[in-house]
Scaffold this active site. Structure first.
Site, PDB file in Angstrom:
ATOM      1  N   ARG A   3     -78.438 -32.220 -13.656  1.00 19.21           N
ATOM      2  CA  ARG A   3     -78.408 -33.524 -12.982  1.00 19.21           C
ATOM      3  C   ARG A   3     -78.159 -34.624 -14.009  1.00 19.21           C
ATOM      4  O   ARG A   3     -78.568 -34.527 -15.165  1.00 19.21           O
ATOM      5  CB  ARG A   3     -79.729 -33.789 -12.270  1.00 19.21           C
ATOM      6  CG  ARG A   3     -80.049 -32.836 -11.129  1.00 19.21           C
ATOM      7  CD  ARG A   3     -81.405 -33.174 -10.514  1.00 19.21           C
ATOM      8  NE  ARG A   3     -81.707 -32.325  -9.368  1.00 19.21           N
ATOM      9  CZ  ARG A   3     -82.369 -31.172  -9.428  1.00 19.21           C
ATOM     10  NH1 ARG A   3     -82.787 -30.721 -10.608  1.00 19.21           N
ATOM     11  NH2 ARG A   3     -82.604 -30.472  -8.333  1.00 19.21           N
ATOM     12  N   LYS A  26     -87.055 -33.362 -11.010  1.00 15.92           N
ATOM     13  CA  LYS A  26     -87.143 -33.635  -9.574  1.00 15.92           C
ATOM     14  C   LYS A  26     -88.198 -32.774  -8.891  1.00 15.92           C
ATOM     15  O   LYS A  26     -88.964 -33.251  -8.043  1.00 15.92           O
ATOM     16  CB  LYS A  26     -85.778 -33.410  -8.929  1.00 15.92           C
ATOM     17  CG  LYS A  26     -85.685 -33.912  -7.494  1.00 15.92           C
ATOM     18  CD  LYS A  26     -84.263 -33.844  -6.987  1.00 15.92           C
ATOM     19  CE  LYS A  26     -84.156 -34.415  -5.581  1.00 15.92           C
ATOM     20  NZ  LYS A  26     -82.763 -34.371  -5.088  1.00 15.92           N
ATOM     21  N   ARG A  40     -71.950 -32.116 -10.847  1.00 12.14           N
ATOM     22  CA  ARG A  40     -72.922 -31.051 -10.555  1.00 12.14           C
ATOM     23  C   ARG A  40     -72.467 -30.233  -9.344  1.00 12.14           C
ATOM     24  O   ARG A  40     -72.574 -29.010  -9.338  1.00 12.14           O
ATOM     25  CB  ARG A  40     -74.291 -31.691 -10.318  1.00 12.14           C
ATOM     26  CG  ARG A  40     -75.387 -30.748  -9.864  1.00 12.14           C
ATOM     27  CD  ARG A  40     -76.697 -31.536  -9.858  1.00 12.14           C
ATOM     28  NE  ARG A  40     -77.735 -30.942  -9.035  1.00 12.14           N
ATOM     29  CZ  ARG A  40     -78.571 -29.991  -9.434  1.00 12.14           C
ATOM     30  NH1 ARG A  40     -78.453 -29.494 -10.655  1.00 12.14           N
ATOM     31  NH2 ARG A  40     -79.520 -29.530  -8.635  1.00 12.14           N
ATOM     32  N   HIS A  65     -83.095 -25.710  -7.805  1.00  8.29           N
ATOM     33  CA  HIS A  65     -83.593 -25.996  -6.461  1.00  8.29           C
ATOM     34  C   HIS A  65     -84.849 -25.184  -6.169  1.00  8.29           C
ATOM     35  O   HIS A  65     -85.064 -24.113  -6.726  1.00  8.29           O
ATOM     36  CB  HIS A  65     -82.525 -25.679  -5.414  1.00  8.29           C
ATOM     37  CG  HIS A  65     -81.459 -26.719  -5.321  1.00  8.29           C
ATOM     38  ND1 HIS A  65     -80.214 -26.491  -4.776  1.00  8.29           N
ATOM     39  CD2 HIS A  65     -81.445 -28.021  -5.716  1.00  8.29           C
ATOM     40  CE1 HIS A  65     -79.483 -27.587  -4.835  1.00  8.29           C
ATOM     41  NE2 HIS A  65     -80.211 -28.534  -5.410  1.00  8.29           N
ATOM     42  N   TYR A  86     -75.132 -27.999  -0.844  1.00  5.96           N
ATOM     43  CA  TYR A  86     -73.806 -27.530  -1.288  1.00  5.96           C
ATOM     44  C   TYR A  86     -73.126 -26.663  -0.236  1.00  5.96           C
ATOM     45  O   TYR A  86     -72.398 -25.744  -0.561  1.00  5.96           O
ATOM     46  CB  TYR A  86     -73.956 -26.724  -2.591  1.00  5.96           C
ATOM     47  CG  TYR A  86     -74.511 -27.538  -3.722  1.00  5.96           C
ATOM     48  CD1 TYR A  86     -73.740 -28.509  -4.346  1.00  5.96           C
ATOM     49  CD2 TYR A  86     -75.811 -27.353  -4.156  1.00  5.96           C
ATOM     50  CE1 TYR A  86     -74.236 -29.261  -5.388  1.00  5.96           C
ATOM     51  CE2 TYR A  86     -76.330 -28.101  -5.199  1.00  5.96           C
ATOM     52  CZ  TYR A  86     -75.545 -29.052  -5.810  1.00  5.96           C
ATOM     53  OH  TYR A  86     -76.044 -29.805  -6.831  1.00  5.96           O
TER      54      TYR A  86
END
Length: 265
Positions: free
Chosen positions: A96, A130, A210, A233, A243
């Site tokens: 990221r 994140k 990304r 993720h 995605y």
């Protein structure tokens, strides 16, 4: 005049005409934190923002992915620029943009077997990634290693040029005086690279590098579970949601198999 929940509601609704729901959520969060600090110092009696709902904002522009030819053009155009290593790591590692801006040399191992970077920090509040799953160590392709070695040499030159103005924060990607790059710095430099690559700068954002990382992996047949781990993720459902277009070749496998098992008349 005291701030009321109605004031905040009207303000948010007014901005919903030209801001996305995500941005409105972030604005409300900033207001909550600001007024909470004032409340802690007895400047206000209550945080009225907590009473306000987030209105639905404008639909955000859907992210897209560079084609392989476009990605190669961007890589080529970035050569010789301060953003080259940043572009290489974005496209070849899928990190990221907020993770790369926080990357330190102490989390880079250029001589390991294999060479790797530790994605353990971001420029988000508190410095955390994140999610917990976003903390990951990524092996680097040779192209990333070469780009980082060249980038380190250029940074050494920048340090000498800055002299006493240099602030040693150990950042891999830093300003001319060693301070943290902000998102605007990256966007401006990225637009210049896109222009040189023959792409319209208005059509792309740094975060879409990304997305462009996922497409070739998916096309090569890599399982979605592996792609999910690489991009940090929590689970594969997040990867599929974010995605879904880039994963189309993988997601179609089941349908193609069923066409073979149960062919139409």
């Amino acid at each position: 005049m005291n701030l009321t929940a109605d004031d905040v509601d009207r303000w948010l609704v007014d901005r919903s005409n030209h801001l996305s729901t995500r941005t409105l959520r972030e604005l409300r969060s900033i207001l909550v934190r600001s007024i909470s600090r004032a409340q802690a110092r007895d400047k206000v009696k209550r945080n009225v923002v907590l009473l306000c709902e987030i209105p639905k904002g404008k639909e955000g522009r859907p992210s897209k992915s560079l084609t392989l030819a476009q990605a190669e053009a961007v890589l080529k155009a970035s050569e010789g620029t301060p953003l080259h290593a940043y572009v290489v790591l974005s496209l070849l590692l899928g990190a990221r943009t907020e993770e790369l801006r926080a990357l330190t040399w102490s989390h880079v191992n250029l001589d390991g077997t294999p060479p790797s970077i530790m994605v353990w920090r971001s420029v988000r509040e508190g410095g955390d990634t994140k999610t917990k799953k976003s903390r990951r160590t990524l092996a680097m392709p040779r192209r990333c290693v070469d780009a980082l070695k060249l980038h380190r040499e250029r940074q050494d030159v920048a340090k000498k040029a800055a002299g006493d103005r240099w602030q040693d924060n150990d950042l891999v990607f830093a300003s001319k005086v060693g301070t943290e790059l902000d998102a605007h710095n990256v966007r401006r430099s990225f637009r210049a690279v896109l222009q040189k690559a023959g792409l319209d700068p208005k059509d792309w954002t740094p975060r879409e590098m990304r997305h462009s990382f996922v497409s070739p992996l998916s096309d090569s047949g890599m399982p979605i579970e592996a792609i999910s781990r690489l991009v940090g993720h929590r689970n594969t459902s997040v990867t599929e949601t974010v995605y879904r277009k880039q994963l189309r070749p993988v997601l179609l496998d089941g349908a193609e198999a069923m066409d073979e098992i149960f062919p139409s008349d």
